[in-house]
Motif scaffolding. Structure first.
Motif, PDB file in Angstrom:
ATOM      1  N   THR A  48       0.839  -1.217   0.000  1.00  0.00           N
ATOM      2  CA  THR A  48       0.000   0.000   0.000  1.00  0.00           C
ATOM      3  C   THR A  48       0.860   1.247   0.000  1.00  0.00           C
ATOM      4  OG1 THR A  48      -0.189  -0.091   2.410  1.00  0.00           O
ATOM      5  CG2 THR A  48      -1.969  -1.088   1.139  1.00  0.00           C
ATOM      6  N   ILE A  49       1.984   1.214   0.731  1.00  0.00           N
ATOM      7  CA  ILE A  49       2.879   2.378   0.732  1.00  0.00           C
ATOM      8  C   ILE A  49       3.410   2.614  -0.674  1.00  0.00           C
ATOM      9  CG2 ILE A  49       5.104   3.230   1.559  1.00  0.00           C
ATOM     10  CD1 ILE A  49       4.473   1.816   4.230  1.00  0.00           C
ATOM     11  N   THR A  50       3.805   1.531  -1.374  1.00  0.00           N
ATOM     12  CA  THR A  50       4.325   1.649  -2.741  1.00  0.00           C
ATOM     13  C   THR A  50       3.245   2.157  -3.683  1.00  0.00           C
ATOM     14  OG1 THR A  50       5.753  -0.237  -2.267  1.00  0.00           O
ATOM     15  CG2 THR A  50       5.495   0.374  -4.565  1.00  0.00           C
ATOM     16  N   VAL A  51       2.038   1.632  -3.575  1.00  0.00           N
ATOM     17  CA  VAL A  51       0.943   2.059  -4.453  1.00  0.00           C
ATOM     18  C   VAL A  51       0.628   3.529  -4.220  1.00  0.00           C
ATOM     19  CG1 VAL A  51      -1.517   1.735  -4.935  1.00  0.00           C
ATOM     20  CG2 VAL A  51      -0.006  -0.242  -4.764  1.00  0.00           C
ATOM     21  N   ARG A  52       0.586   3.968  -2.961  1.00  0.00           N
ATOM     22  CA  ARG A  52       0.300   5.376  -2.657  1.00  0.00           C
ATOM     23  C   ARG A  52       1.365   6.295  -3.237  1.00  0.00           C
ATOM     24  NH1 ARG A  52      -1.348   4.865   3.580  1.00  0.00           N
ATOM     25  NH2 ARG A  52      -3.401   3.949   3.254  1.00  0.00           N
ATOM     26  N   ALA A  53       2.636   5.903  -3.095  1.00  0.00           N
ATOM     27  CA  ALA A  53       3.724   6.726  -3.623  1.00  0.00           C
ATOM     28  C   ALA A  53       3.627   6.797  -5.146  1.00  0.00           C
ATOM     29  CB  ALA A  53       5.081   6.161  -3.199  1.00  0.00           C
ATOM     30  N   ALA A  54       3.327   5.662  -5.799  1.00  0.00           N
ATOM     31  CA  ALA A  54       3.201   5.651  -7.261  1.00  0.00           C
ATOM     32  C   ALA A  54       2.012   6.518  -7.679  1.00  0.00           C
ATOM     33  CB  ALA A  54       3.031   4.220  -7.760  1.00  0.00           C
ATOM     34  N   TRP A  55       0.931   6.402  -6.962  1.00  0.00           N
ATOM     35  CA  TRP A  55      -0.255   7.206  -7.289  1.00  0.00           C
ATOM     36  C   TRP A  55       0.039   8.691  -7.151  1.00  0.00           C
ATOM     37  CZ3 TRP A  55      -4.426   6.887  -9.892  1.00  0.00           C
ATOM     38  CH2 TRP A  55      -5.425   7.835  -9.720  1.00  0.00           C
ATOM     39  N   ARG A  56       0.735   9.121  -6.079  1.00  0.00           N
ATOM     40  CA  ARG A  56       1.090  10.533  -5.903  1.00  0.00           C
ATOM     41  C   ARG A  56       1.981  11.009  -7.047  1.00  0.00           C
ATOM     42  NH1 ARG A  56       3.192   9.555  -0.684  1.00  0.00           N
ATOM     43  NH2 ARG A  56       1.403   8.877   0.477  1.00  0.00           N
ATOM     44  N   THR A  57       2.928  10.151  -7.444  1.00  0.00           N
ATOM     45  CA  THR A  57       3.834  10.520  -8.535  1.00  0.00           C
ATOM     46  C   THR A  57       3.061  10.687  -9.841  1.00  0.00           C
ATOM     47  OG1 THR A  57       5.584   9.271  -7.451  1.00  0.00           O
ATOM     48  CG2 THR A  57       5.938   9.858  -9.747  1.00  0.00           C
ATOM     49  N   LEU A  58       2.160   9.751 -10.146  1.00  0.00           N
ATOM     50  CA  LEU A  58       1.368   9.846 -11.380  1.00  0.00           C
ATOM     51  C   LEU A  58       0.461  11.070 -11.359  1.00  0.00           C
ATOM     52  CD1 LEU A  58       0.377   6.131 -11.997  1.00  0.00           C
ATOM     53  CD2 LEU A  58       1.898   7.538 -13.387  1.00  0.00           C
ATOM     54  N   ARG A  59      -0.126  11.339 -10.229  1.00  0.00           N
ATOM     55  CA  ARG A  59      -1.023  12.489 -10.123  1.00  0.00           C
ATOM     56  C   ARG A  59      -0.244  13.793 -10.328  1.00  0.00           C
ATOM     57  NH1 ARG A  59      -4.302  12.380  -4.849  1.00  0.00           N
ATOM     58  NH2 ARG A  59      -2.284  12.926  -4.047  1.00  0.00           N
ATOM     59  N   GLN A  60       0.944  13.878  -9.738  1.00  0.00           N
ATOM     60  CA  GLN A  60       1.751  15.076  -9.903  1.00  0.00           C
ATOM     61  C   GLN A  60       2.213  15.214 -11.346  1.00  0.00           C
ATOM     62  OE1 GLN A  60       2.148  17.447  -7.622  1.00  0.00           O
ATOM     63  NE2 GLN A  60       3.098  18.617  -9.252  1.00  0.00           N
ATOM     64  N   ALA A  61       2.543  14.083 -11.997  1.00  0.00           N
ATOM     65  CA  ALA A  61       2.958  14.132 -13.396  1.00  0.00           C
ATOM     66  C   ALA A  61       1.793  14.614 -14.263  1.00  0.00           C
ATOM     67  CB  ALA A  61       3.438  12.750 -13.854  1.00  0.00           C
ATOM     68  N   GLY A  62       0.587  14.152 -14.001  1.00  0.00           N
ATOM     69  CA  GLY A  62      -0.576  14.613 -14.749  1.00  0.00           C
ATOM     70  C   GLY A  62      -0.797  16.108 -14.581  1.00  0.00           C
ATOM     71  N   ARG A  63      -0.625  16.624 -13.375  1.00  0.00           N
ATOM     72  CA  ARG A  63      -0.770  18.065 -13.139  1.00  0.00           C
ATOM     73  C   ARG A  63       0.280  18.855 -13.906  1.00  0.00           C
ATOM     74  NH1 ARG A  63      -1.407  17.576  -6.713  1.00  0.00           N
ATOM     75  NH2 ARG A  63      -3.524  16.785  -6.677  1.00  0.00           N
ATOM     76  N   ASP A  64       1.502  18.331 -13.884  1.00  0.00           N
ATOM     77  CA  ASP A  64       2.578  19.049 -14.579  1.00  0.00           C
ATOM     78  C   ASP A  64       2.325  19.078 -16.085  1.00  0.00           C
ATOM     79  OD1 ASP A  64       3.788  19.479 -12.190  1.00  0.00           O
ATOM     80  OD2 ASP A  64       5.190  17.777 -12.357  1.00  0.00           O
ATOM     81  N   ILE A  65       1.865  17.970 -16.653  1.00  0.00           N
ATOM     82  CA  ILE A  65       1.582  17.917 -18.098  1.00  0.00           C
ATOM     83  C   ILE A  65       0.455  18.877 -18.436  1.00  0.00           C
ATOM     84  CG2 ILE A  65       0.677  16.442 -19.931  1.00  0.00           C
ATOM     85  CD1 ILE A  65       2.253  14.129 -18.610  1.00  0.00           C
ATOM     86  N   ARG A  66      -0.574  18.880 -17.640  1.00  0.00           N
ATOM     87  CA  ARG A  66      -1.699  19.775 -17.880  1.00  0.00           C
ATOM     88  C   ARG A  66      -1.257  21.233 -17.804  1.00  0.00           C
ATOM     89  NH1 ARG A  66      -5.948  17.078 -14.714  1.00  0.00           N
ATOM     90  NH2 ARG A  66      -4.607  17.813 -13.075  1.00  0.00           N
ATOM     91  N   ALA A  67      -0.450  21.554 -16.811  1.00  0.00           N
ATOM     92  CA  ALA A  67       0.050  22.928 -16.680  1.00  0.00           C
ATOM     93  C   ALA A  67       0.938  23.290 -17.858  1.00  0.00           C
ATOM     94  CB  ALA A  67       0.805  23.065 -15.363  1.00  0.00           C
ATOM     95  N   PHE A  68       1.734  22.341 -18.340  1.00  0.00           N
ATOM     96  CA  PHE A  68       2.602  22.616 -19.474  1.00  0.00           C
ATOM     97  C   PHE A  68       1.789  22.960 -20.709  1.00  0.00           C
ATOM     98  CE2 PHE A  68       4.826  21.077 -23.253  1.00  0.00           C
ATOM     99  CZ  PHE A  68       5.928  21.898 -23.234  1.00  0.00           C
ATOM    100  N   PHE A  69       0.755  22.152 -20.976  1.00  0.00           N
ATOM    101  CA  PHE A  69      -0.044  22.391 -22.177  1.00  0.00           C
ATOM    102  C   PHE A  69      -0.967  23.610 -22.032  1.00  0.00           C
ATOM    103  CE2 PHE A  69       0.951  17.882 -23.212  1.00  0.00           C
ATOM    104  CZ  PHE A  69       1.548  18.114 -24.421  1.00  0.00           C
ATOM    105  N   ARG A  70      -1.291  23.926 -20.870  1.00  0.00           N
ATOM    106  CA  ARG A  70      -2.189  25.081 -20.645  1.00  0.00           C
ATOM    107  C   ARG A  70      -1.435  26.390 -20.917  1.00  0.00           C
ATOM    108  NH1 ARG A  70      -4.389  25.215 -14.901  1.00  0.00           N
ATOM    109  NH2 ARG A  70      -4.838  23.102 -15.477  1.00  0.00           N
ATOM    110  N   PHE A  71      -0.194  26.464 -20.525  1.00  0.00           N
ATOM    111  CA  PHE A  71       0.574  27.724 -20.674  1.00  0.00           C
ATOM    112  C   PHE A  71       1.390  27.759 -21.945  1.00  0.00           C
ATOM    113  CE2 PHE A  71       0.027  27.485 -16.014  1.00  0.00           C
ATOM    114  CZ  PHE A  71      -0.757  28.615 -15.895  1.00  0.00           C
ATOM    115  N   SER A  72       1.412  26.686 -22.724  1.00  0.00           N
ATOM    116  CA  SER A  72       2.244  26.728 -23.927  1.00  0.00           C
ATOM    117  C   SER A  72       1.545  27.337 -25.098  1.00  0.00           C
ATOM    118  CB  SER A  72       2.708  25.306 -24.279  1.00  0.00           C
ATOM    119  OG  SER A  72       1.589  24.490 -24.554  1.00  0.00           O
TER     120      SER A  72
END
Length: 191
Positions: free
Chosen positions: A167-191
């Motif tokens: 569960t600790i590994t899954v939570r860490a992976a989920w946080r990483t994926l969620r942050q990556a999705g936010r970063d991609i969205r922010a990149f495309f929004r401001f480009s």
């Protein structure tokens, strides 16, 4: 400016003063008329009215009261007394006898029987409820509590302890994926 005041204001001012003088004269005449004519006539008629009331109408009222109203009231009191006795003899006494000696004894017996039956039903229901409560506690509550305390809770704690690293590994992976999705969205929004 004086010419305008003389032509426009002066006639209205003169008319106002004339009406004021006429009003004072009528007030003076009205005051004299009231003081010397109407008030004495009113006092005269008031004195006549008081005298007629005091010396004519009041004695007539006393005579009518003595000759008509008082005998009528005495008659009505007698009729009321006779009707009261008749109602007592014809309705109240038989109704009291009927209630006291005919209707009340069976009614009291029914009330007593209903109370006995009600107490018996309450007693039976109390013991039935106690029996059902005991049966439910012995066959449902105690086994369910033991199942939870000795089997399900320890098994659940063991499974949670075994799966904790996963569960600790899954939570860490989920946080990483969620942050990556936010970063991609922010990149495309401001480009």
């Amino acid at each position: 400016m004086r010419v305008v005041a003389l032509i426009v204001v002066l006639p209205f001012r003169l008319a106002y003063e004339l009406l004021k003088a006429i009003g004072r004269a009528f007030g003076w005449v009205g005051d004299l008329l009231y003081r010397w004519l109407l008030a004495p006539i009113g006092r005269f008629f008031a004195a006549i009215g008081r005298a007629v009331y005091r010396y004519v109408l009041t004695p007539i009222g006393h005579v009518l009261d003595l000759l008509l109203l008082q005998p009528f009231l005495w008659l009505m009191r007698g009729v009321g007394l006779v009707l009261g006795w008749l109602l007592t003899l014809l309705i109240v006494i038989p109704a009291t006898f009927l209630w006291r000696y005919v209707l009340r004894p069976p009614w009291l017996a029914l009330v007593w029987a209903g109370r006995v039956v009600g107490e018996a039903i309450a007693w039976a229901w109390g013991w039935t409820a106690r029996g059902l409560a005991w049966t439910g506690r012995v066959f449902i509550v105690i086994p369910a509590r033991a199942l939870w305390r000795y089997l399900l809770a320890p098994t659940g704690r063991a499974i949670a302890w075994v799966l904790r690293p996963f569960t600790i590994t899954v939570r860490a992976a989920w946080r990483t994926l969620r942050q990556a999705g936010r970063d991609i969205r922010a990149f495309f929004r401001f480009s």
